[in-house]
Write an enzyme that holds these catalytic residues in place. Structure first.
Site, mmCIF file in Angstrom:
data_model
loop_
_atom_site.group_PDB
_atom_site.id
_atom_site.type_symbol
_atom_site.label_atom_id
_atom_site.label_comp_id
_atom_site.label_asym_id
_atom_site.label_seq_id
_atom_site.Cartn_x
_atom_site.Cartn_y
_atom_site.Cartn_z
ATOM 1 C CD GLU A 18 -2.838 1.418 0.327
ATOM 2 O OE1 GLU A 18 -2.347 1.466 -0.686
ATOM 3 O OE2 GLU A 18 -4.023 1.415 0.715
ATOM 4 C CG ASP A 19 -1.016 4.815 -1.507
ATOM 5 O OD1 ASP A 19 -1.580 4.265 -0.641
ATOM 6 O OD2 ASP A 19 -1.451 5.516 -2.435
ATOM 7 C CG ASP A 64 -4.823 8.991 6.256
ATOM 8 O OD1 ASP A 64 -4.476 9.647 7.312
ATOM 9 O OD2 ASP A 64 -5.860 9.549 5.543
ATOM 10 C CG PHE A 77 -3.528 15.203 0.916
ATOM 11 C CD1 PHE A 77 -4.239 14.309 1.456
ATOM 12 C CD2 PHE A 77 -3.159 15.267 -0.376
ATOM 13 C CE1 PHE A 77 -5.065 13.294 0.535
ATOM 14 C CE2 PHE A 77 -3.744 14.419 -1.308
ATOM 15 C CZ PHE A 77 -4.732 13.580 -0.769
ATOM 16 N NE ARG A 116 -3.179 7.731 -9.466
ATOM 17 C CZ ARG A 116 -3.834 7.547 -8.476
ATOM 18 N NH1 ARG A 116 -2.880 7.182 -7.474
ATOM 19 N NH2 ARG A 116 -5.134 7.646 -8.256
HETATM 20 P P1 IMP Z 1 -7.070 5.218 5.186
HETATM 21 O O1 IMP Z 1 -7.920 4.164 4.713
HETATM 22 O O2 IMP Z 1 -7.366 6.076 5.966
HETATM 23 O O3 IMP Z 1 -5.953 4.538 5.913
HETATM 24 O O4 IMP Z 1 -6.638 5.716 3.602
HETATM 25 C C1 IMP Z 1 -5.879 5.104 2.958
HETATM 26 C C2 IMP Z 1 -5.730 5.761 1.542
HETATM 27 O O5 IMP Z 1 -6.017 6.992 1.475
HETATM 28 C C3 IMP Z 1 -4.315 5.509 1.001
HETATM 29 O O6 IMP Z 1 -4.236 4.228 0.477
HETATM 30 C C4 IMP Z 1 -4.490 6.648 -0.021
HETATM 31 O O7 IMP Z 1 -5.037 6.076 -1.279
HETATM 32 C C5 IMP Z 1 -5.381 7.670 0.488
HETATM 33 N N1 IMP Z 1 -4.498 8.712 1.102
HETATM 34 C C6 IMP Z 1 -4.317 8.808 2.372
HETATM 35 N N2 IMP Z 1 -3.538 9.998 2.698
HETATM 36 C C7 IMP Z 1 -3.166 10.289 1.476
HETATM 37 C C8 IMP Z 1 -2.212 11.240 1.191
HETATM 38 O O8 IMP Z 1 -1.790 12.151 1.922
HETATM 39 N N3 IMP Z 1 -2.159 11.591 -0.059
HETATM 40 C C9 IMP Z 1 -2.459 10.699 -1.137
HETATM 41 N N4 IMP Z 1 -3.435 9.868 -0.766
HETATM 42 C C10 IMP Z 1 -3.757 9.516 0.565
HETATM 43 MG MG MG Z 2 -4.353 4.009 -1.843
#
Ligand code: IMP
Ligand code: MG
Length: 171
Positions: A96-97, A100, A149, A162
């Site tokens: 995963e990237d 969050d 962000f 990207r």
């Molecule tokens: P989570 O479910 O809140 O952990 O969100 C995870 C997803 O939200 C990541 O896989 C990203 O695709 C997106 N995301 C969260 N923070 C960022 C950010 O700072 N930049 C870009 N995408 C983000």
């Molecule tokens: Mg993602």
């Protein structure tokens, strides 16, 4: 186009990705792994990480969408594309990237564990620990970052940026 500040440079990324690859290679020595990338953000990380893993390995991809706007995750996750192969008995590394709130990963973890893999690990390039709402952790984490962000190296803001080679902060 807004002014984007570099948070993590391409050199720093390359160094850390090589370390993570070495760690995975050591941890799974003598075994094979399947790298499951979460589209689209993890595509670039997976392509670099996989070339630093010196093991028999295969790729698969899943795609999820979270309802909400570009910067806000509503917490609801919808599966858009499932894995192509069964994960039963495999050494699965979910790539995963960014972790969050952890809502996406908690959902995916539950889904993947239902396949009964032999091992389940999470590799996340970035970790916004301070934002976590679910108790989920990366086994292989690249960098811990503050609540900002970020874009680049696969990550987007409204599908843009990207292709930036560095990880940058959107003001
Ligand atoms: P989570 O479910 O809140 O952990 O969100 C995870 C997803 O939200 C990541 O896989 C990203 O695709 C997106 N995301 C969260 N923070 C960022 C950010 O700072 N930049 C870009 N995408 C983000
Ligand atoms: Mg993602």
């Amino acid at each position: 186009m807004p002014e984007l500040k570099v948070l993590i440079s391409r050199e720093q990324i390359a160094g850390r990705v090589a370390e993570l690859g070495r760690q995975i290679t050591t941890d799974f020595a003598g075994e094979s792994v399947v790298l499951v990338g979460v589209l689209k953000g993890a595509a670039i990380f997976l392509s670099d990480l996989s070339r630093q893993i010196h093991l028999d390995s295969t790729f698969d991809f899943i795609s999820v969408s979270s309802y909400g706007n570009a910067k806000q995750n509503s917490g609801e996750v919808k599966l858009m594309k499932d894995v192509d192969q069964s994960m039963e008995g495999r050494n699965l590394i979910l790539v995963e990237d960014i972790l969050d709130t952890g809502l996406t990963m908690s959902y995916l973890k539950k889904m993947m564990l239902a396949h009964h893999p032999k091992a389940f690990k999470i590799a996340a390039l970035l970790d916004k620990k301070c934002r976590r709402q679910q108790p989920i952790y990366a086994d292989y984490a690249g960098f811990e970052i503050p609540d900002e962000f970020v874009v680049g190296y696969g990550m987007d803001f409204d599908e843009r940026y990207r292709n930036l080679p560095d990880i940058c902060v959107v003001p």
